[in-house]
Design an enzyme around this catalytic site. Structure first.
Site, PDB file in Angstrom:
ATOM      1  N   LYS A  47       8.444  19.656  -4.120  1.00  0.00           N
ATOM      2  CA  LYS A  47       7.106  19.186  -4.442  1.00  0.00           C
ATOM      3  C   LYS A  47       6.044  20.033  -3.765  1.00  0.00           C
ATOM      4  O   LYS A  47       4.884  20.028  -4.139  1.00  0.00           O
ATOM      5  CB  LYS A  47       6.920  17.739  -3.949  1.00  0.00           C
ATOM      6  CG  LYS A  47       7.900  16.752  -4.503  1.00  0.00           C
ATOM      7  CD  LYS A  47       7.719  15.396  -3.765  1.00  0.00           C
ATOM      8  CE  LYS A  47       8.786  14.448  -4.158  1.00  0.00           C
ATOM      9  NZ  LYS A  47       8.741  13.203  -3.337  1.00  0.00           N
ATOM     10  N   GLY A  48       6.455  20.765  -2.718  1.00  0.00           N
ATOM     11  CA  GLY A  48       5.498  21.442  -1.858  1.00  0.00           C
ATOM     12  C   GLY A  48       4.579  22.436  -2.547  1.00  0.00           C
ATOM     13  O   GLY A  48       3.441  22.644  -2.136  1.00  0.00           O
ATOM     14  N   GLU A 103       5.506  29.406  -4.442  1.00  0.00           N
ATOM     15  CA  GLU A 103       6.032  28.553  -3.372  1.00  0.00           C
ATOM     16  C   GLU A 103       4.959  28.281  -2.312  1.00  0.00           C
ATOM     17  O   GLU A 103       4.044  29.085  -2.129  1.00  0.00           O
ATOM     18  CB  GLU A 103       7.230  29.251  -2.694  1.00  0.00           C
ATOM     19  CG  GLU A 103       8.580  28.743  -3.151  1.00  0.00           C
ATOM     20  CD  GLU A 103       8.895  27.327  -2.669  1.00  0.00           C
ATOM     21  OE1 GLU A 103       7.979  26.531  -2.429  1.00  0.00           O
ATOM     22  OE2 GLU A 103      10.081  27.018  -2.528  1.00  0.00           O
ATOM     23  N   ASP A 107      10.722  29.867   4.598  1.00  0.00           N
ATOM     24  CA  ASP A 107      11.123  29.583   5.975  1.00  0.00           C
ATOM     25  C   ASP A 107      12.389  30.412   6.262  1.00  0.00           C
ATOM     26  O   ASP A 107      12.297  31.585   6.595  1.00  0.00           O
ATOM     27  CB  ASP A 107      11.360  28.067   6.057  1.00  0.00           C
ATOM     28  CG  ASP A 107      11.460  27.540   7.465  1.00  0.00           C
ATOM     29  OD1 ASP A 107      11.778  28.317   8.368  1.00  0.00           O
ATOM     30  OD2 ASP A 107      11.240  26.331   7.678  1.00  0.00           O
ATOM     31  N   LYS A 135       7.133  31.962   7.481  1.00  0.00           N
ATOM     32  CA  LYS A 135       7.453  31.875   8.906  1.00  0.00           C
ATOM     33  C   LYS A 135       8.429  33.004   9.195  1.00  0.00           C
ATOM     34  O   LYS A 135       9.650  32.806   9.147  1.00  0.00           O
ATOM     35  CB  LYS A 135       8.135  30.531   9.210  1.00  0.00           C
ATOM     36  CG  LYS A 135       7.187  29.380   9.469  1.00  0.00           C
ATOM     37  CD  LYS A 135       7.995  28.160   9.889  1.00  0.00           C
ATOM     38  CE  LYS A 135       7.096  26.961  10.127  1.00  0.00           C
ATOM     39  NZ  LYS A 135       7.866  25.711  10.300  1.00  0.00           N
ATOM     40  N   PHE A 156       5.513  22.881  13.554  1.00  0.00           N
ATOM     41  CA  PHE A 156       5.606  21.910  12.462  1.00  0.00           C
ATOM     42  C   PHE A 156       4.291  21.907  11.691  1.00  0.00           C
ATOM     43  O   PHE A 156       3.296  21.355  12.123  1.00  0.00           O
ATOM     44  CB  PHE A 156       5.939  20.510  12.970  1.00  0.00           C
ATOM     45  CG  PHE A 156       6.647  19.702  11.921  1.00  0.00           C
ATOM     46  CD1 PHE A 156       6.040  19.445  10.705  1.00  0.00           C
ATOM     47  CD2 PHE A 156       7.933  19.243  12.140  1.00  0.00           C
ATOM     48  CE1 PHE A 156       6.693  18.731   9.711  1.00  0.00           C
ATOM     49  CE2 PHE A 156       8.602  18.523  11.154  1.00  0.00           C
ATOM     50  CZ  PHE A 156       7.974  18.273   9.940  1.00  0.00           C
ATOM     51  N   VAL A 157       4.328  22.578  10.542  1.00  0.00           N
ATOM     52  CA  VAL A 157       3.125  22.797   9.750  1.00  0.00           C
ATOM     53  C   VAL A 157       3.065  21.825   8.567  1.00  0.00           C
ATOM     54  O   VAL A 157       4.056  21.643   7.868  1.00  0.00           O
ATOM     55  CB  VAL A 157       3.131  24.269   9.246  1.00  0.00           C
ATOM     56  CG1 VAL A 157       1.959  24.539   8.332  1.00  0.00           C
ATOM     57  CG2 VAL A 157       3.112  25.231  10.423  1.00  0.00           C
ATOM     58  N   ASP A 163       4.806  18.719   3.866  1.00  0.00           N
ATOM     59  CA  ASP A 163       4.848  17.319   4.310  1.00  0.00           C
ATOM     60  C   ASP A 163       5.561  17.101   5.631  1.00  0.00           C
ATOM     61  O   ASP A 163       6.324  17.947   6.111  1.00  0.00           O
ATOM     62  CB  ASP A 163       5.570  16.468   3.258  1.00  0.00           C
ATOM     63  CG  ASP A 163       7.086  16.725   3.241  1.00  0.00           C
ATOM     64  OD1 ASP A 163       7.487  17.908   3.137  1.00  0.00           O
ATOM     65  OD2 ASP A 163       7.858  15.763   3.360  1.00  0.00           O
ATOM     66  N   ARG A 169       0.811  15.823   2.464  1.00  0.00           N
ATOM     67  CA  ARG A 169       0.789  16.829   1.391  1.00  0.00           C
ATOM     68  C   ARG A 169      -0.623  16.992   0.839  1.00  0.00           C
ATOM     69  O   ARG A 169      -0.985  18.060   0.350  1.00  0.00           O
ATOM     70  CB  ARG A 169       1.718  16.417   0.239  1.00  0.00           C
ATOM     71  CG  ARG A 169       3.207  16.454   0.583  1.00  0.00           C
ATOM     72  CD  ARG A 169       4.008  16.368  -0.714  1.00  0.00           C
ATOM     73  NE  ARG A 169       5.402  16.019  -0.509  1.00  0.00           N
ATOM     74  CZ  ARG A 169       6.389  16.885  -0.288  1.00  0.00           C
ATOM     75  NH1 ARG A 169       6.121  18.165  -0.175  1.00  0.00           N
ATOM     76  NH2 ARG A 169       7.633  16.470  -0.152  1.00  0.00           N
TER      77      ARG A 169
HETATM   78  C1  PRP Z   1      10.373  23.528   1.471  1.00  0.00           C
HETATM   79  C2  PRP Z   1       9.491  24.555   0.780  1.00  0.00           C
HETATM   80  C3  PRP Z   1      10.467  25.533   0.201  1.00  0.00           C
HETATM   81  C4  PRP Z   1      11.615  25.477   1.191  1.00  0.00           C
HETATM   82  C5  PRP Z   1      11.545  26.686   2.069  1.00  0.00           C
HETATM   83  O1  PRP Z   1      10.808  22.598   0.538  1.00  0.00           O
HETATM   84  O2  PRP Z   1       8.696  23.969  -0.229  1.00  0.00           O
HETATM   85  O3  PRP Z   1      10.914  25.157  -1.085  1.00  0.00           O
HETATM   86  O4  PRP Z   1      11.451  24.308   1.991  1.00  0.00           O
HETATM   87  O5  PRP Z   1      12.552  26.661   3.039  1.00  0.00           O
HETATM   88  P1  PRP Z   1      13.667  27.794   3.176  1.00  0.00           P
HETATM   89  O6  PRP Z   1      12.966  29.132   3.074  1.00  0.00           O
HETATM   90  O7  PRP Z   1      14.202  27.531   4.569  1.00  0.00           O
HETATM   91  O8  PRP Z   1      14.677  27.587   2.125  1.00  0.00           O
HETATM   92  P2  PRP Z   1      11.525  21.208   0.929  1.00  0.00           P
HETATM   93  O9  PRP Z   1      13.000  21.354   0.723  1.00  0.00           O
HETATM   94  O10 PRP Z   1      11.053  20.752   2.276  1.00  0.00           O
HETATM   95  O11 PRP Z   1      11.010  20.226  -0.211  1.00  0.00           O
HETATM   96  P3  PRP Z   1       9.496  19.832  -0.647  1.00  0.00           P
HETATM   97  O12 PRP Z   1       8.887  21.068  -1.285  1.00  0.00           O
HETATM   98  O13 PRP Z   1       9.669  18.711  -1.620  1.00  0.00           O
HETATM   99  O14 PRP Z   1       8.737  19.420   0.603  1.00  0.00           O
END
Ligand code: PRP
Length: 187
Positions: A47-48, A103, A107, A135, A156-157, A163, A169
């Site tokens: 969802k991010g 995206e 991370d 990051k 923690f951003v 979120d 969000r």
């Molecule tokens: C977050 C973000 C990316 C992913 C990045 O999504 O939106 O999709 O993590 O992390 P990575 O590089 O370590 O794979 P999350 O799984 O938290 O779901 P969300 O978007 O619904 O918050």
């Protein structure tokens, strides 16, 4: 929602609303130029990425299509597990399409690494990535980021799509959460 509305839970602002808007405009101008006269499908990872996609798509001067995927990269805790689960797939066939994945954050890189390979495997003509945040210190897999926004430290951003337990969000900027909010909390 603004930082003042949740000031008890926010430590400090990292990227302001104006900075986000400025960067998104800059990237959108470049993408509009790069894909002028071409077909382009924006793929957002729920969802991010929703906030970034909304602002970014409106800042483009080319006529694009959009589709969504819901992926889960996180296991039990806050750390990326490297195991990707598809919760909801795209509604269209990507064969022969130019794709730009949008995206909110990269991370560890596991999510994007998997998605780029998956879309290429489905026959996409090209697959590029725009991530608003990254990051770098947490990167475990190298993913070519053609378009990027801001580098953020390993804190923690939250905000602008990111979120903590599904909250924050809708914060209009990007901020660091106070450790007291999540310390001792169950994942
Ligand atoms: C977050 C973000 C990316 C992913 C990045 O999504 O939106 O999709 O993590 O992390 P990575 O590089 O370590 O794979 P999350 O799984 O938290 O779901 P969300 O978007 O619904 O918050």
């Amino acid at each position: 929602m603004q930082i003042a509305d949740v000031q008890d839970e926010i430590d400090h602002e990292l990227v302001s609303k104006a900075q986000i808007e400025g960067k998104i405009k800059e990237v959108a101008a470049q993408v509009s130029k790069d894909y002028a006269g071409k077909d382009l499908l924006l793929v957002a990872v729920l969802k991010g990425a929703v906030n970034t996609l909304a602002a970014f798509s409106q800042a483009l001067s080319i006529n694009v299509q959009m589709d969504f995927m819901s992926l889960s990269s996180y296991g039990e805790g806050f750390e990326s597990s490297g195991k990707i689960t598809v919760r909801q797939d795209l509604s269209c066939d990507v064969k022969g399409r130019n794709i730009l994945i949008v995206e909110d954050i990269i991370d560890s890189g596991y999510t994007l690494d998997w998605l780029v390979r998956e879309l290429k495997g489905r026959g996409a003509a090209s697959v590029e990535v725009f991530a608003l945040l990254e990051k770098p210190s947490r990167r475990e897999v190298e993913v070519p980021l053609k378009y990027k926004g801001y580098e953020v430290p390993d804190e923690f951003v939250v905000g602008f799509g990111l979120d903590y337990k599904e909250h924050f969000r809708n914060l209009d900027s990007i901020a660091v959460l106070k450790p007291s909010v999540y310390e001792g909390a169950a994942a």
